[in-house]
Design an enzyme around this catalytic site. Sequence first.
Site, PDB file in Angstrom:
ATOM      1  N   GLU A 321     -88.190 -65.086 -44.734  1.00  0.00           N
ATOM      2  CA  GLU A 321     -89.107 -65.315 -45.863  1.00  0.00           C
ATOM      3  C   GLU A 321     -89.003 -66.773 -46.323  1.00  0.00           C
ATOM      4  O   GLU A 321     -88.224 -67.091 -47.222  1.00  0.00           O
ATOM      5  CB  GLU A 321     -88.747 -64.393 -47.048  1.00  0.00           C
ATOM      6  CG  GLU A 321     -88.980 -62.935 -46.780  1.00  0.00           C
ATOM      7  CD  GLU A 321     -88.926 -62.065 -48.043  1.00  0.00           C
ATOM      8  OE1 GLU A 321     -89.259 -60.886 -47.942  1.00  0.00           O
ATOM      9  OE2 GLU A 321     -88.556 -62.578 -49.119  1.00  0.00           O
ATOM     10  N   HIS A 324     -89.241 -67.435 -50.279  1.00  0.00           N
ATOM     11  CA  HIS A 324     -88.386 -66.826 -51.315  1.00  0.00           C
ATOM     12  C   HIS A 324     -87.201 -67.744 -51.619  1.00  0.00           C
ATOM     13  O   HIS A 324     -86.279 -67.896 -50.822  1.00  0.00           O
ATOM     14  CB  HIS A 324     -87.908 -65.457 -50.844  1.00  0.00           C
ATOM     15  CG  HIS A 324     -86.983 -64.747 -51.797  1.00  0.00           C
ATOM     16  ND1 HIS A 324     -87.354 -63.627 -52.522  1.00  0.00           N
ATOM     17  CD2 HIS A 324     -85.696 -64.992 -52.149  1.00  0.00           C
ATOM     18  CE1 HIS A 324     -86.346 -63.221 -53.261  1.00  0.00           C
ATOM     19  NE2 HIS A 324     -85.320 -64.032 -53.052  1.00  0.00           N
TER      20      HIS A 324
HETATM   21  N1  DAL Z   1     -88.890 -59.508 -50.431  1.00  0.00           N
HETATM   22  C1  DAL Z   1     -87.615 -59.417 -51.083  1.00  0.00           C
HETATM   23  C2  DAL Z   1     -86.571 -58.916 -50.139  1.00  0.00           C
HETATM   24  C3  DAL Z   1     -87.708 -58.540 -52.305  1.00  0.00           C
HETATM   25  O1  DAL Z   1     -88.508 -57.595 -52.287  1.00  0.00           O
HETATM   26  O2  DAL Z   1     -86.956 -58.759 -53.227  1.00  0.00           O
HETATM   27 ZN    ZN Z   2     -89.291 -62.979 -53.120  1.00  0.00          ZN
END
Ligand code: DAL
Ligand code: ZN
Length: 350
Positions: A321, A324
């Site tokens: 990701e 993030h």
């Molecule tokens: N996408 C990340 C793992 C979350 O849902 O917090």
């Molecule tokens: Zn995130």
Amino acid sequence: LRYFVNHRLVEAQNGYIVELYLDQQLNEFSLEFLGLLKKGDIPQKADNLERAVEAYIKEKLPGLTVKAVNIMLGSLLLASIPISHLYASEKNAEKPGSVQSEKGGIGGVQESEEQELETPTPDIDASNEQASGKTDAELPSKSSAVTPTPGQPAISPNIISNPGAILVLVNKHNNLPSGYVPQNLVVPNVSFSFKEYDEKKQMRKEAASALEEMFRAAKADGINLYAVSGYRSYARQEAIFASNGRKYGLEKANQFSAKPGQSEHQTGLAMDITCTSVSYGLTQRFGSTKEGIWVKENANKFGFILRYQQGKESITGYQYEPWHLRYVGKEAAKEITERNVTLEEYLGAK
Ligand code: DAL
Ligand code: ZN
């Protein structure tokens, strides 16, 4: 008119009491108009208020099982509305197409627009919904690199005892208490992919300041970043995961979407970011944009790490990701980035 600016969830038996915080700028006249100053008049004289409550919960807390709603003005409790009142008015409204949720909470009566937008077309071809920036969606990649059930605890996960620590480890083994809400949530003064206020614009104060610093430095380098989704309550994560689970199946969903209590977003220390060339989407393509590359190279200088790295899926439990960001402070971020390790490895923990 938006009456409520925020909410807090209090766990109750088989559901939640939702405390809704009124806009502090509402004056005595408007409170009287809402029927709030006349105790005992609710719900007969407070139709406006009830509609506002229903709308707020549907939008912000879809799927949540609500037992009662407390109307707050600062720390003052102005009124408590049992759910039977709200639900009765919902039924009488005879909205065609409304479906009662399995859980029976008013938030689940009809899936909100936002809820439906949690799971647009995976990854490529960012949808219009994504372009609007309204979604929280962190999407599955086309080919998932996550091996079956990685990072899954063999036994039940630990409940984290220090949820407020900057270096708190939140993953499939270490879960936040369901009632944990971080202190000092603020909206960072950065560009977002959408305009209106939303709870998810918030971060913890120290993380918000660091994000502001990072976005400013990026801009000075000709890099325009947009924030998409920061703090999420346990209940919101519950709704998001349930929605993804319905759409992709629980196992697939859990490769990119955390179960409630397992999301760093509940700490207020995470923010998903994006850029225009990927239509404000949360997609792995962000990692190869000039903005994504800048973030990978520079985030640590501001105390952030890219939490879910390529090749580390079996340790983090989630797919790559590049959007993030997790705030850990400058010292830890520098070391984690230089050593190219995950937060799990840095902390020497599962
Ligand atoms: N996408 C990340 C793992 C979350 O849902 O917090
Ligand atoms: Zn995130």
